[in-house]
Design an enzyme around this catalytic site. Sequence first.
Site, PDB file in Angstrom:
ATOM      1  N   ASP A 249       0.870  -1.181   0.000  1.00  0.00           N
ATOM      2  CA  ASP A 249       0.000   0.000   0.000  1.00  0.00           C
ATOM      3  C   ASP A 249       0.906   1.230   0.000  1.00  0.00           C
ATOM      4  O   ASP A 249       1.688   1.411   0.937  1.00  0.00           O
ATOM      5  CB  ASP A 249      -0.874  -0.063   1.270  1.00  0.00           C
ATOM      6  CG  ASP A 249      -1.814   1.126   1.416  1.00  0.00           C
ATOM      7  OD1 ASP A 249      -1.758   2.044   0.576  1.00  0.00           O
ATOM      8  OD2 ASP A 249      -2.594   1.139   2.389  1.00  0.00           O
ATOM      9  N   ALA A 252       0.703   7.256   2.079  1.00  0.00           N
ATOM     10  CA  ALA A 252       1.608   7.937   3.028  1.00  0.00           C
ATOM     11  C   ALA A 252       3.094   7.743   2.710  1.00  0.00           C
ATOM     12  O   ALA A 252       3.939   8.246   3.448  1.00  0.00           O
ATOM     13  CB  ALA A 252       1.340   7.528   4.474  1.00  0.00           C
ATOM     14  N   ALA A 253       3.422   7.064   1.597  1.00  0.00           N
ATOM     15  CA  ALA A 253       4.850   6.916   1.246  1.00  0.00           C
ATOM     16  C   ALA A 253       5.491   8.300   1.099  1.00  0.00           C
ATOM     17  O   ALA A 253       6.619   8.534   1.545  1.00  0.00           O
ATOM     18  CB  ALA A 253       5.005   6.134  -0.052  1.00  0.00           C
ATOM     19  N   GLY A 254       4.749   9.207   0.474  1.00  0.00           N
ATOM     20  CA  GLY A 254       5.281  10.557   0.267  1.00  0.00           C
ATOM     21  C   GLY A 254       5.426  11.305   1.587  1.00  0.00           C
ATOM     22  O   GLY A 254       6.412  12.025   1.800  1.00  0.00           O
ATOM     23  N   ASP A 255       4.455  11.138   2.486  1.00  0.00           N
ATOM     24  CA  ASP A 255       4.531  11.814   3.796  1.00  0.00           C
ATOM     25  C   ASP A 255       5.755  11.306   4.560  1.00  0.00           C
ATOM     26  O   ASP A 255       6.501  12.082   5.167  1.00  0.00           O
ATOM     27  CB  ASP A 255       3.270  11.518   4.636  1.00  0.00           C
ATOM     28  CG  ASP A 255       1.985  11.892   3.901  1.00  0.00           C
ATOM     29  OD1 ASP A 255       2.031  12.784   3.036  1.00  0.00           O
ATOM     30  OD2 ASP A 255       0.931  11.287   4.202  1.00  0.00           O
ATOM     31  N   SER A 294       1.907   2.187   8.823  1.00  0.00           N
ATOM     32  CA  SER A 294       3.036   1.864   7.933  1.00  0.00           C
ATOM     33  C   SER A 294       4.295   2.674   8.233  1.00  0.00           C
ATOM     34  O   SER A 294       5.340   2.434   7.638  1.00  0.00           O
ATOM     35  CB  SER A 294       2.622   2.135   6.475  1.00  0.00           C
ATOM     36  OG  SER A 294       2.646   3.531   6.203  1.00  0.00           O
TER      37      SER A 294
END
Length: 310
Positions: A249, A252-255, A294
């Site tokens: 998923d 929130a990878a960017g956050d 995550s």
Amino acid sequence: MKPRVLVVSSANMDMVQRMKRIPSPGETVLENSHAPAYNPGGKGANSAVAFARMGVDTVFCARVGKDQNGARLRAVYEKEGIDTRFLVADPARATGFASILVEDDGANRIIVYPGANLALSSDDVEEALTCLPDAVYLQFEVPDEPVFAATRFAAEKHIPVFIDAGPAREDFPLEELGEVEIFSPNETETYLFTGIRPNNKDNCLRACIRLASRVKAKFIVLKLGSRGSYVYDGKFFHIIPCVDMPVVDTTAAGDVFTAALVSQYVAGEGIVDAARFATYAAAISVSRAGAYPSIPTFAETAALIRERDV
Ligand code: ATP
Ligand code: RIB
């Protein structure tokens, strides 16, 4: 002493539904492979949690509703060790809410009902700046007024400003931001701000030059999804490939990436080393479901770096 970062941004409750494929218009699908999950989310809160887990002294200025979701979110932030003195419980609006659809390949679609985030004010920000931060961290999931107030107040106090530039809109007046230490948009945001898709090396450079003509940023860091990131310092660029991880998923990878980047930069790392570290933190985030659940710690990120023998 730990650096203190003031995050001025959004807080949401996320409702995540995983699915094999997005239904077509008018179609109903039954999806019982995963139950819907409620997780803390919101770009600002995800960043604040990421900073706290990276060992930064984190202060969060945001608005939630005076409701159950608001109380649940506050309790989560406090458990993470985040300073919530400037988290306002707004009596007139509901806590922000995001509906997130995640397909089997990890790609997401997000609709945000901003609720109390829309009431964040310049006064909230002015008060929060009394915490004497070493850095101010902003995103655009709140109204423009408190964002610009934060940049003005920070400039008056000579506090560096860091911007994770999401979500973007074409008519956002980037020129009014003043001086920024790191400005970091993702691919969609880069396109909206510049009209250039950062889909190859030349276009990344063109997009950075266009961005640099609009924002007085010391560094521009483009987030390019599975293609990694692109660091530009006004003269040179570095391409940092992503770390190979099973994708569950990408929410929130960017956050996580930008907060991890800034956490290392304010601790004294150079921009490229900070971006490399952030790449590992973001890779852990894409390998796990949800936003808040995550987000990795510093120790987890350092362990992955050791494991991959970098
Ligand atoms: P989101 O909106 O989903 O939070 P974003 O669009 O702001 O994310 P991305 O560019 O998708 O940000 O991702 C941020 C960073 O996460 C990338 O620069 C990369 O380092 C890492 N990343 C993204 N996708 C993957 C992937 N499939 N595998 C490994 N790392 C990834
Ligand atoms: O960046 C991911 C976040 O975007 C989610 O947690 C959702 O709340 C939206 O703000």
